[in-house]
Structures are given as C-alpha cells and as structure tokens.
Scaffold this motif. Structure first.
Motif, short mmCIF file in Angstrom:
data_model
loop_
_atom_site.label_atom_id
_atom_site.label_comp_id
_atom_site.label_asym_id
_atom_site.label_seq_id
_atom_site.Cartn_x
_atom_site.Cartn_y
_atom_site.Cartn_z
N ASP A 126 46.04 -83.27 -21.87
CA ASP A 126 46.88 -83.79 -20.80
C ASP A 126 48.21 -84.32 -21.33
OD1 ASP A 126 46.36 -86.29 -21.91
OD2 ASP A 126 44.85 -86.83 -20.42
N PRO A 175 60.61 -77.44 -18.06
CA PRO A 175 60.29 -76.41 -17.07
C PRO A 175 61.02 -75.09 -17.32
CG PRO A 175 60.64 -78.52 -15.99
CD PRO A 175 61.04 -78.70 -17.43
N PHE A 203 52.70 -77.07 -18.91
CA PHE A 203 52.66 -76.82 -17.46
C PHE A 203 53.22 -78.04 -16.74
CE2 PHE A 203 49.48 -74.09 -19.32
CZ PHE A 203 49.66 -72.89 -18.65
N TYR A 204 54.03 -77.78 -15.71
CA TYR A 204 54.74 -78.84 -15.02
C TYR A 204 54.43 -78.83 -13.53
CZ TYR A 204 57.37 -79.19 -19.36
OH TYR A 204 57.72 -79.34 -20.68
N GLU A 205 54.49 -80.02 -12.94
CA GLU A 205 54.35 -80.14 -11.49
C GLU A 205 55.63 -79.63 -10.82
OE1 GLU A 205 51.68 -80.86 -10.16
OE2 GLU A 205 50.51 -82.07 -11.58
N PRO A 206 55.56 -79.34 -9.52
CA PRO A 206 56.78 -78.87 -8.82
C PRO A 206 57.97 -79.80 -8.95
CG PRO A 206 54.85 -78.52 -7.44
CD PRO A 206 54.38 -79.30 -8.63
N ASP A 207 57.70 -81.11 -9.11
CA ASP A 207 58.82 -82.06 -9.24
C ASP A 207 59.31 -82.19 -10.68
OD1 ASP A 207 56.75 -83.41 -10.41
OD2 ASP A 207 56.78 -85.14 -9.06
N ARG A 209 57.46 -83.01 -13.40
CA ARG A 209 56.66 -83.88 -14.27
C ARG A 209 55.68 -83.04 -15.08
NH1 ARG A 209 53.15 -86.67 -11.93
NH2 ARG A 209 53.34 -85.78 -9.83
N ARG A 211 52.39 -81.86 -16.59
CA ARG A 211 51.00 -81.97 -16.16
C ARG A 211 50.04 -81.91 -17.35
NH1 ARG A 211 49.61 -77.23 -12.70
NH2 ARG A 211 48.76 -76.32 -14.60
N ASP A 212 50.13 -80.83 -18.13
CA ASP A 212 49.27 -80.70 -19.30
C ASP A 212 49.78 -79.58 -20.20
OD1 ASP A 212 48.58 -78.44 -17.88
OD2 ASP A 212 46.56 -79.08 -17.40
#
Length: 276
Positions: A126, A175, A203-207, A209, A211-212
């Motif tokens: 993570d 990203p 790997f990133y969140e849509p915003d 951030r 993720r892991d």
C-alpha cells in the motif's frame, strides 16, 4: 402465522415460485413447491428469530417447474394488534449474483494460481509501504511466512546501501509516469546477497492520490556477475593495450633514429653549401 400458514404474499413472491396469483394466500408454508417450504420452516426454527430481524441467509429453493434458484432470505417476528405471533419473510432471487460471484471467485483462483506458480516475484504494497500480497516466490526470497511478511514493509527487503536510490526512484513516480525499473541488492533467505530487478507500477485514485504499488521482480545476479567479469576483462585489456602502445611507440622512435644515422653527414654538407 403461528400455525405456519401464509396469510398474505405479494405478486413478486408468487412470481418467484412461478405460482398463479393468490395461490399462496391461506396455504401452509410447507406447501411451497419441491420442499422449499420445508427448508424455510427449518431455517426459521434454527434461526429462532424474535423481534430482531435475522441477517440474510442464502437457501437453495425450487420453483413450480423444479428449477432451482438461490434465494436470499431474511425474517422477523412480531405480535399483531391481537397479540398473535406473525413472521414476515423477505425473499430475493440472487441466482445471477451468486453465479457472478462464483465466476469471479474461480477467475481469482486461476489468477492466483498463475501468480503462485511464477518464478518471478509478485508483490503488492500500500501507499504506506505495508505488504498486502506476495506470491510464493516472494516468500522464498525473504524466508518469511505469509503471516510474518504481511506485517513487513518493502524496505526490509532492500539492501540498506541501496535504499536512498530506490526511494528516490519511487518518489519520482506519478499518474503521468507510473512505472519505473529498479535494480538493487536484496538479502535472500538461503542464498545470501542477490541482485534483483523490479518493475514497479504505482496505481493512483482518480483524484491523483497514490493507492498502492505492484512490483514484479526477478533475480539478475548471474547477469550482474557476468557484467562485472566483462568489465574487469575490459579494464585489463585496456591496461594491456596502453602498455603495448607505449612500448611500440618507443621502439618505432628508436628504429627511426637508427635509420636516419647514415643520412646525417649528407644533411650536414647540404646545410654547409646553403650557408656558403
């Protein structure tokens, strides 16, 4: 009701069992087709539901045409205005959902089997660096059980001298550039210090951030050792060539001086004539 008879059932309940409208009203629960009523009664008795609604359960029930379906069942008991005990049963056909879950579970099992059979190391951790998944090859590398490695951080695998460079490479990810290949040393549980190559994918969140991370690694110790031998051989060859060049240059100069000696008197006479 208390006698086990169905006092009312909505159209959806009749459609669920493929029964004509109002066929269930004022009939015993056990009259449901192909033993479905018996299964419901057994579940109600085992659940012992009183005023608190029971958590949903899944039962295998049958329609009038004997076609089986997965039913999510929930029930609650209460007293009506006359003090009579009533049981409310909520049924929902979840066959498609259960089949989808089964397909997904089978797919995940196949995917996990592929990962476990890989010689390459596959690991996910993570944003804080805690390991959330590691395949069998990764456990063999670090020599820790699944439970032990689940509490570890990725930094524990990297040689301390290589940590600053690896941290800098991972920190540079974003990203727009989520992948980087790193090479560093790692301490193998049984083989000592090894050179590893890792493909690190963030790997990133849509915003935006983080993720892991997922990393796929392989042992490149043999390649690094071969490169080191080539480098040593090239350095030795270069030293030999430089030494040979110096020797050849000195010999050529000596030969030139020797060959020019018979011409010296002639050069002196020509110089004297030009002076005259």
């Amino acid at each position: 009701d208390e006698a086990g008879d169905v006092t009312s059932a909505n159209p959806a309940a009749h459609a669920l069992f493929d029964l004509p409208p109002k066929a269930l009203n004022a009939t015993p629960l056990g009259a449901l087709p192909h033993g479905s009523g018996r299964l419901l009664r057994q579940w109600l008795e085992a659940a012992g539901c009183e005023r608190a609604p029971q958590a949903p359960a899944c039962l295998k029930l049958a329609r009038r045409d004997a076609v089986m379906f997965d039913a999510e069942v929930q029930a609650a008991r209460h007293r009506d205005a006359r003090g009579r005990l009533q049981t409310q049963i909520i049924l929902r056909d979840v066959t498609e959902r259960r089949e989808a879950e089964a397909r997904l579970a089978a797919s995940e099992e196949r995917y996990r089997a592929v990962l476990e059979d890989q010689n390459e190391i596959v690991c996910r951790f993570d944003a804080q660096g805690l390991v959330v998944y590691a395949n069998e090859a990764c456990h063999r590398l670090v020599g820790l059980s699944r439970g032990e490695f689940a509490m570890a951080r990725w930094q524990s695998v990297v040689h301390p001298d290589d940590l600053p460079a690896v941290r800098a490479q991972l920190k540079a990810l974003g990203p727009g550039n989520p992948v980087v290949v790193t090479e560093h040393r790692a301490m193998h549980a049984t083989q000592g210090l090894r050179w590893m190559e890792f493909v690190n994918h963030a790997f990133y969140e849509p915003d935006g951030r983080l993720r892991d991370y997922q990393i796929v690694g392989r042992d490149v110790t043999a390649r690094k050792e071969l490169e080191a031998r080539f480098a040593a051989a090239n350095a030795e060859l270069e030293l030999f060539c430089n030494a040979s060049q110096k020797t050849l240059t000195g010999a050529a100069l000596a030969d030139r001086l020797y060959c020019d000696q018979p011409r010296l008197p002639l050069l002196e006479r020509e110089r004297a004539g030009q002076t005259a």
